[in-house]
Write an enzyme that holds these catalytic residues in place. Structure first.
Site, mmCIF file in Angstrom:
data_model
loop_
_atom_site.group_PDB
_atom_site.id
_atom_site.type_symbol
_atom_site.label_atom_id
_atom_site.label_comp_id
_atom_site.label_asym_id
_atom_site.label_seq_id
_atom_site.Cartn_x
_atom_site.Cartn_y
_atom_site.Cartn_z
ATOM 1 C CG ASN A 149 40.010 21.535 15.717
ATOM 2 O OD1 ASN A 149 41.027 21.055 16.222
ATOM 3 N ND2 ASN A 149 39.323 22.498 16.307
ATOM 4 C CB CYS A 281 37.473 23.291 21.326
ATOM 5 S SG CYS A 281 38.573 24.723 21.273
#
Length: 482
Positions: A149, A281
């Site tokens: 990511n 996150c």
């Protein structure tokens, strides 16, 4: 399709076996291919790292700083080329990719400066004619495992401090997004990093896992990714003297109190939730709103979400990029279907975007869910996509309880005009990162980063706090007379 080599022992190498890398905006044609290393290649990387560490730990910190400063310059010079690959392999918008590239250079600059600083402390000693000091030393070969990511900034966040302090690294980028990490390695290599100090392992994890995780020369492992994988690594290390730094999951909440600036809060929450399509996150995925302003805030929130433009990251007009892979897209859609089955109401979005050229990509419409409870799975489980769930509470105490009612504890935010509420929230929220009238993501390189509970381990990243992970402390007593 480009064929890329990987860095091992100061040389760019390939094996003849390849893995294809996809563009999530259009998965029909592979973007590039990377070497699929075998177990023997991984062991060779550790051989190189062992020899590289012997050289690098004795290298002057001023020379380390010079290499870092030059690598930072190279990354800035190559920003458009690197950012284009970040967008192509991950899907991020051009602005997000350029920001990530420049932040990677910032990490190198910051730790170049830190490498020049003092590395110990002079202490008093009860014995006469005795001086005691501590000194920090590198710990050895560190395995770095980074996620898909943030394919450039996470390697930079991890590699910069451990290399600056004299360690060597074996670096495993995510198989889905390896190009970004290879750009980072190339900048360091071109800046003069000695052979073997950084070695990049590309390959299928299932085929090289044993060689990657079980080599006896590993002094530490730093990992960013899912709790499932992180906990599996931690169990594997249980009977070994190997440090483990884990940056794991999050289910981050933003609290909107009744005295908040509602339009500002709505814009800020959307930025925190839907940047990188929610694949951070630290992304806000839960919003807790005091009941008197719930209806008005939700109206403003939905309006902001519906103004987002879904599209490929290469399109300058795009404000919401695709998810990073078909697997990730399908996972997010499964979470949404489960939430609806459990009684959630879709206020906007809630489905894949398959219109026109989007049919060949991994696009999901930005989604806001209402009518969720503390027991709804999507309120508790990390989705890692463009999905935001909203709940009403009666007061500040219930809001904090809702934030803390989670197995995670990475980031949280509060929106309020009241200073007392802001400080109370900072004290009472059980998270490693607290924001007041600001987004949950986005922390400067010098600020310690990491979560509580199941979001992480005891070792923080960033700032000088990370040195607790990448160095060991030696205490030296010197008696200089009778």
């Amino acid at each position: 399709m480009r064929s890329l080599e990987t860095l091992s022992g100061g040389e760019w190498v390939a094996t003849g076996e390849w893995i294809e890398v996809q563009n999530p905006a259009d998965v029909r044609t592979p973007l590039a291919r990377i070497p699929a290393l075998a177990a023997k290649d991984v062991t060779r990387a550790y051989d190189h790292a062992e020899r590289g560490f012997a050289v690098w730990k004795r290298t002057s910190p001023f020379e380390r700083a010079r290499v870092f400063a030059e690598a930072a310059r190279l990354i800035r010079d190559r920003v458009e080329e690197i950012a284009a690959d970040v967008t192509a392999e991950n899907g991020k918008t051009g602005a997000e990719a350029r920001g990530e590239t420049l932040k990677a250079a910032d990490f190198l600059d910051y730790y170049a400066g830190l490498a020049r600083q003092g590395y110990g402390t002079l202490l008093h000693d009860a014995r006469p004619n005795t001086r005691v000091h501590t000194q920090r030393e590198p710990i050895g070969v560190i395995l770095v495992i980074s996620p898909w990511n943030d394919p450039l900034i996470t390697p930079a966040r991890k590699l910069a401090p451990l290399l600056a302090t004299g360690n060597a690294a074996v670096f495993k980028p995510a198989t889905e997004t390896p190009l970004s990490g290879l750009h980072f390695a190339r900048a360091l290599h071109d800046a003069g990093l000695p052979a073997g100090v950084l070695n990049v392992v590309t390959g299928r994890t299932a085929e090289i896992e044993e060689a990657l995780l079980d080599d006896p020369r590993i002094a530490a492992i730093t990992f960013t990714g899912s709790n499932e994988v992180g906990n599996r690594i931690r169990r594997r290390l249980a009977d070994r003297n190997v440090r483990f730094q884990g940056e794991l999951g999050g289910k981050n909440a933003s609290v909107v109190l009744k005295d908040a600036d509602l339009p500002f809060a709505a814009k800020t929450v959307v930025a925190a939730s839907f940047g990188q399509a929610g694949q951070r996150c630290t992304a806000t995925s839960r919003v807790v709103v005091e009941r008197p302003v719930y209806d008005e805030f939700t109206r403003l929130l939905v309006a902001e979400v519906e103004a987002l433009k879904v599209g490929p990251g290469s399109d300058p007009a795009t404000t919401l990029c695709p998810l990073s892979s078909p697997k990730q897209r399908d996972s997010v859609l499964a979470h949404l279907a489960g939430a609806v089955e459990q009684g959630a109401t879709v206020l906007t979005g809630g489905s894949a975007d398959t219109e026109g050229d989007h049919a060949h990509g991994c696009f999901v419409r930005p989604t806001v869910l209402a009518d969720v409870t503390a027991e709804t799975a999507i309120w508790r489980e990390e989705v890692f996509g463009p999905v935001l769930a909203v709940r009403a509470v009666d007061d500040f105490t219930q809001a904090v309880d809702a934030v803390n009612d989670s197995e995670f504890g990475l980031a949280a935010a509060v929106f309020t005009r009241d200073l007392a509420s802001a400080y109370r929230f900072a004290d009472e929220a059980e998270c490693g990162q607290i924001a007041v009238n600001a987004t949950t993501p986005g922390w400067d390189v010098h600020l310690p980063f990491g979560g509580f509970h199941d979001s992480g381990t005891g070792y923080k990243e960033q700032g000088d706090e990370v040195l607790r992970f990448s160095t060991r402390v030696k205490t030296v007593a010197i008696h200089f007379g009778v």
